[in-house]
Design an enzyme around this catalytic site. Structure first.
Site, PDB file in Angstrom:
ATOM      1  N   HIS A 262      -7.143  -4.823  10.242  1.00 38.26           N
ATOM      2  CA  HIS A 262      -6.866  -4.691   8.707  1.00 38.26           C
ATOM      3  C   HIS A 262      -5.755  -5.152   8.331  1.00 38.26           C
ATOM      4  CE1 HIS A 262      -4.592  -0.516   9.561  1.00 38.26           C
ATOM      5  NE2 HIS A 262      -3.859  -1.440   9.475  1.00 38.26           N
TER       6      HIS A 262
ATOM      7  N   GLU B 284      -9.766  -2.071   5.289  1.00 36.85           N
ATOM      8  CA  GLU B 284     -10.340  -1.669   6.603  1.00 36.85           C
ATOM      9  C   GLU B 284     -11.701  -2.651   6.715  1.00 36.85           C
ATOM     10  OE1 GLU B 284      -8.804  -0.018   8.562  1.00 36.85           O
ATOM     11  OE2 GLU B 284      -8.192   2.192   7.800  1.00 36.85           O
TER      12      GLU B 284
ATOM     13  N   ASP C  83       0.879  -1.361  -0.145  1.00 42.94           N
ATOM     14  CA  ASP C  83       0.164   0.138   0.060  1.00 42.94           C
ATOM     15  C   ASP C  83       0.828   1.267   0.088  1.00 42.94           C
ATOM     16  OD1 ASP C  83       1.020  -0.198   2.511  1.00 42.94           O
ATOM     17  OD2 ASP C  83      -0.846  -0.608   3.577  1.00 42.94           O
TER      18      ASP C  83
ATOM     19  N   ASN D 270      -7.391  -2.931  14.376  1.00 42.77           N
ATOM     20  CA  ASN D 270      -8.938  -3.029  13.989  1.00 42.77           C
ATOM     21  C   ASN D 270      -8.970  -4.341  12.935  1.00 42.77           C
ATOM     22  OD1 ASN D 270      -7.976  -2.231  11.738  1.00 42.77           O
ATOM     23  ND2 ASN D 270      -9.400  -0.484  11.495  1.00 42.77           N
TER      24      ASN D 270
HETATM   25  P1  PGA Z   1       1.926  -1.419  12.598  1.00 41.65           P
HETATM   26  O1  PGA Z   1       0.885  -1.540  11.572  1.00 41.65           O
HETATM   27  O2  PGA Z   1       2.960  -2.273  12.259  1.00 41.65           O
HETATM   28  O3  PGA Z   1       2.571   0.099  12.577  1.00 41.65           O
HETATM   29  O4  PGA Z   1       1.632  -1.742  14.097  1.00 41.65           O
HETATM   30  C1  PGA Z   1       0.276  -2.742  11.065  1.00 41.65           C
HETATM   31  C2  PGA Z   1      -0.925  -2.246  10.161  1.00 41.65           C
HETATM   32  O5  PGA Z   1      -1.431  -1.493  10.539  1.00 41.65           O
HETATM   33  O6  PGA Z   1      -0.819  -3.235   9.173  1.00 41.65           O
END
Ligand code: PGA
Length: 245
Positions: A138, A143, A67, A136
């Site tokens: 994702h 999302e 992404d 959450n």
């Molecule tokens: P993070 O993010 O590694 O910064 O916790 C993980 C994600 O949102 O996929």
């Protein structure tokens, strides 16, 4: 789904790096799906160390990131293009021409997403997809939603993701509100998937991913249906999964 418990972030990072380097040793021209965020940084650091010792060679590897924020140039320090160079690509012998990240600088979302999708499809999808998981549930920037997404698409980030990511920006209002992300269907086409998670903030998401109902309200839950998915998580992230010793 294979679930591996380890004691802390460093142990998780080393195990993840082991799996990634094994993939590259077994298949020197492996196609790796890569992720940004704080979780994979330790794994990238470990891979850099092994590269410096001549234990792993990235010269034939190609990479496809999940992404990118919409509207950021590749040189913007908050962009995922920049993140990947700073945390990994600039420190190993990968050919930058073989590294791919959705083009957030292209504001034409349809065009940016369609061309990225076409690219990932044209190479036959990735051998190994590395994933973090959001608080959450994702994956990438997919999302919670009413349906699982398919190909690369433009998303409006949820308030919870904007807040979680604001720690990396000076002010919350600086966090971009949209991103381009590989879709869930594309992620599921990877031949193998490696999810890494650490810290208590991820415990509920990890529980839901591994043992909850498969639902687009927890995008990561679909990984239960993948035939070759490994989760590596530390004690804190597995604190709600006592069945995993
Ligand atoms: P993070 O993010 O590694 O910064 O916790 C993980 C994600 O949102 O996929």
């Amino acid at each position: 789904m294979r679930i591996i418990r380890c004691k802390d972030y460093d142990a998780m990072s080393r195990k993840a790096a082991n799996i990634i380097s094994a993939q590259v040793i077994m298949k020197p021209n492996a196609k790796l799906g890569l992720a940004t965020g704080t979780t994979p940084i330790g794994a990238y650091q470990q891979l850099i160390k092994w590269y410096e010792k001549d234990d792993v060679d990235f010269s034939q590897v190609s990479t496809y990131n999940l992404d990118e924020y919409r509207g950021l140039s590749h040189e913007d320090p908050q962009s995922y293009h920049y993140f990947m160079r700073k945390n990994f690509f600039d420190h190993v012998n990968i050919d930058l021409a073989n590294t791919h990240v959705p083009d957030g600088s292209n504001l034409d979302a349809d065009e940016a997403c369609a061309s990225y999708d076409e690219l990932v499809k044209s190479v036959g999808y990735v051998d190994l997809q590395l994933l973090g998981i959001g608080n959450n549930g994702h994956i990438g920037f997919n999302e919670p939603d009413e349906a699982f997404s398919k190909g690369t698409h433009c998303v409006d980030l949820t308030e919870s993701t904007i807040q979680a990511n604001s720690r990396l920006f000076e002010r919350e209002e600086d966090v971009p509100r949209q991103a381009y992300t590989m879709g869930v269907q594309t992620i599921m086409r990877a031949r193998s998937i490696l999810v890494i998670a650490n810290g208590e903030a991820k415990a509920q998401a990890v529980r839901d991913m591994c043992f909850g109902r498969v639902t687009p309200h927890v995008p990561a839950s679909i990984l239960q249906l993948h035939t070759n998915c490994t989760v590596i998580a530390d004690d804190a992230a597995l604190s709600l999964c006592p069945e995993i010793k």
